[in-house]
Design an enzyme around this catalytic site. Sequence first.
Site, mmCIF file in Angstrom:
data_model
loop_
_atom_site.group_PDB
_atom_site.id
_atom_site.type_symbol
_atom_site.label_atom_id
_atom_site.label_comp_id
_atom_site.label_asym_id
_atom_site.label_seq_id
_atom_site.Cartn_x
_atom_site.Cartn_y
_atom_site.Cartn_z
ATOM 1 N NE ARG C 275 -2.007 1.954 3.388
ATOM 2 C CZ ARG C 275 -2.070 1.944 4.718
ATOM 3 N NH1 ARG C 275 -2.861 1.085 5.345
ATOM 4 N NH2 ARG C 275 -1.339 2.774 5.439
ATOM 5 C CG HIS C 279 -6.724 2.883 6.055
ATOM 6 N ND1 HIS C 279 -6.963 1.614 5.568
ATOM 7 C CD2 HIS C 279 -7.889 3.271 6.638
ATOM 8 C CE1 HIS C 279 -8.203 1.251 5.852
ATOM 9 N NE2 HIS C 279 -8.782 2.239 6.504
ATOM 10 C CE1 TYR C 288 -1.065 4.611 9.930
ATOM 11 C CE2 TYR C 288 0.268 3.003 8.733
ATOM 12 C CZ TYR C 288 -0.827 3.855 8.796
ATOM 13 O OH TYR C 288 -1.691 3.947 7.737
#
Lengths: 326, 366, 375
Positions: C275, C279, C288
């Site tokens: 990815r 998100h 993160y």
Amino acid sequence: MSEINLVQAVNLALARAMAEDGAVLVLGEDVAAEGGVFRATDGLLQRFGPDRVLDTPLAENAIAGLSVGLAAQGFRPVAEIQFTGFIYPAIDQLVNHASRLRNRTRGRLSCPMVVRSPSGGGIRAIEHHSESPEAMFAHIPGLRVVIPSSPARAYGLLLAAIRDPDPVVFLEPTRLYRAAREEIEDDGAALPLDRCFVLREGTDITLVTWGAMTRETLGAADTLAAEGVSAEVIDVATLKPLDTDSILESVAKTGRCVIIHEAPLTGGFGAEIAARIAQRGLVSLLAPVERVAGWDTVMPLPRLEQHYLPSEARILEAARRVLAYQ
Amino acid sequence: MSTFVLPDLGEGLQEAELVAWHVAEGDHVVADQPLVSVETEKAVVEVPSPQSGRVARLCAQPGERVKVGAALVEFDEGPRADTGTVVGELAAATAPPVRAAEAAPTGAAAVRATPAVRALAQRLGVDLKIVAASGPGGAVTSADVERAARALTDAGPAEPLSGVRRAMAVNMTRSHAEIVPATVSDEADIDAWPPGSDTTIRLVRAVVAGCAAVPALNAWYDGRNMERRLIKQIDLGLAVDTGDGLFVPVLRNVGGRDAADLRRGIEAMKRDVRARSVPLAELRGQTITLSNFGMFGGRFAQLVIVPPQVAILGAGRIVPRAVVADGKLVAHRLLPLSLTFDHRAVTGGEAARFLKAAIEELERPE
Amino acid sequence: MPSAEKIVELPLLAEAVHEPDVVARFEIRYSRFLDPKGNALRPLPDFAAGPAELVALYRGMVLARAFDAKAIALQRTGRLGTFPSALGQEAVAVGIAGAMRKEDVFLPSFREHGAQLWRGVSLVELFLFWGGDERGSNFAEARQDFPICVPVGTHAPHAVGVALAFKLRREARVAVCAFGDGATSKGDVAEALNMAGVWQLPLVFVINNNHWAISVPVAQQTAAATLAQKAVAAGIEGEQVDGNDVIAVREAVGRAVAKARAGGGPTLIEALTYRLSDHTTADDARRYRSDADVSPHWAEDPITRLRNHLVGRGIWAKADEERLLAEVSAAIDKAADTYLATPPQGAETIFDFTYETLPKDLAEQRRAASGAEPE
């Protein structure tokens, strides 16, 4: 014509629906060879074969979910959840998907499925086998919640539920499964959904109830009749969508209302009915609207069960309290 | 802020046409991420980002020719605001939430009756407040309402008050709500009065004497602000009873007028009252009131003070009574007096001294 | 009383080598055809022999990425809602769709825009949906495909139902269900794999393993060495592919779909990708993971990889690239304009699809919501 009990009426309706419409499937745990732990699907495998009556692996969530997929593809699945104590995993699929599929695709996909399950206590069963979760389902937009109270109404309402183009949660009162027998004509005639049934007409007080509690309520009505009080007894049958008009008409006539349900009091469906009466029937009321319901506790184990289930005596107490407002 | 220029694309090319951006202003990019496609003679080439950072500005448009070394992208390192979510938007407010109010004490219970009973009461014209409740928990039932309705039909029809009677009801209610009345009574021995004495004038003189002795009774009291005004001029309210009701016109400055003037004033006042032609101004501004109710009967009374006044003197019926004078039992004409005062502003001593002065004045022969 | 001579001498446990019999083993195969630079590592499958299919796959990925970028741009300017970018994952979606037939049914998660576009969901419909309009799920084409699924993994049982419908009706159709690495921890997925296996359904599950479930990396999602091996527990076949090699994805899914169509049962395919985006547009992945973690994965870009391969084979030239970028850009701008010019539905539509026929109390609410006087 045959004289049959409620669970046999369910069986009769299932067979009828499956015979009439090849898209109707029955699925769930132990529904095929076993014929269902309560024999609700007895004989269906033999008659319709394994492509119409399917035993699923033990997975209530997936049972409901795969019913969504089948329904979207044009089948009419009737899924059995063995006890309402086990229906909770299926709530995700019912709330997040079954109830919404039509809406979120603007009608492109829809979900004509039925989830039927034995519901309620009073059968001296072990834990988790005596649930009354109807209020949870009645809160969900897009679902129908139907609770039969007699063999004839089980037959007619289940046929209606299966034929309905939207998802229906059909909660069968376990306590009534073998309680009474009735002559039923297997004529495939459905009863109307979204409508209350007036089980007894009266003028002095309206008793509103559903499911197994109709027995105690009718018993209380008998006792009141012997005391010269004419009680009208209404079986709600379809909790959602609710037939408010019938209830309001009755309260306008009697001015007094007691609502009876086995499920716990707080947040129970009786509160919704009481709120609607307060909103649109307040001026008719001669007395407060009372609810007789299960305590706000878990159903106790069999040795204490009778202290939980609303008894005829509790119903009469409530009735007498509202009748005191002369 | 740092600027990324179009790097050397090789093959001796000095410039390239910008074909398409792969990032937008505001995007966060990482090193090696393709920023833009540029066209060289041979191919369409992707230019990767030299660094991580936020794209602040794109320095060229698709279709433009960009020279090697010319500005392509401006980066900045500004921190990105934390949205506080991964879905949707959270509105952030600066105002603090509303505090819950302290629980207020509940007032007196209203009438308990269900809506159907209330509707019935309304239809029958019954005021629920007068209905005796016999239902559970003190609730009024329909039977109670029907009983009350029957009782009311036996009574005469309800007539709303208007005019003078209404004004009296309003004033008396207000007085009752505000004033703390106390009454001191006594009798004046007026046996020494010459025949043909003008009782009203004598009473007016008695009020003047009382005010001279105790100015505190000629005052206005403001209960809300707890302020008292002593008033020099005595504008005496004179209670006049007519067929239409009670009027209390004002006789101005009774302390500064002689008896003849006072008499003329009183006659004029009575005429106007009967003719209902008293100007409104003359019904206001009383500093103390006199009520000669004895003309109709009665001896002593507790009278009603209309705020902001603090006192009212009532004169009862003059009647000969047995008194002891010089050790002997004799019959003298006595004039009963009741002085009702507002005990918020007047002490018992002040009232008693006022009354004593008034009686002294009354007991003089002339 | 047993006879003493009859007692058999049992070897003592310590002396014997106690090795229970192996009753089951598993193996998971991994396939890839192109290396990150686009070089063929092994003979290519038939569909990759000529240009047609490969060019179609390339165009599909370019369109998907351009749509993605436009969606983000619209969200940034307040004209689209929260959007989950599929940046870097185009090959998974396009490879899946390229392997399916029109009459098959696709059940996406929410990061397979490229597959939806390939199967006939229009750009306008996608903009409408992510722009917050239910009409976006009323696909004009692909009428039986499911809309995206937000509660992670809960569509896996739906796929079971769809595949079961095909089997009961004896139709040569396949259901394909895509979900992410996070979904494989979900009960729904385990239940669906199990049911698909026990009933041998015509169903292909594709795990779009982009390594991240919001902020949780896959290493913290499960102790299983591969996600594909979750198939083993369900008694079905599982395999891994390089999810950034569209040829590998297309080949694996094609094989699985053909097997299912022929009655050979279900397959679980784990497509490994990354990815590259946050998100969603509301997320900031730097909370993160570091940029330095992400950068190397750009070297695996599926679009660059296939382009390099096509260019290397002389199938694709500069003019083709320009023409494609212009075409795609024009199509997307046009669709965005159409979407932006589409007025919202009337308030009454909130009610109109709750049931097939509006019940009375809902009709009253509908009147109230549309501002009419109560009756």
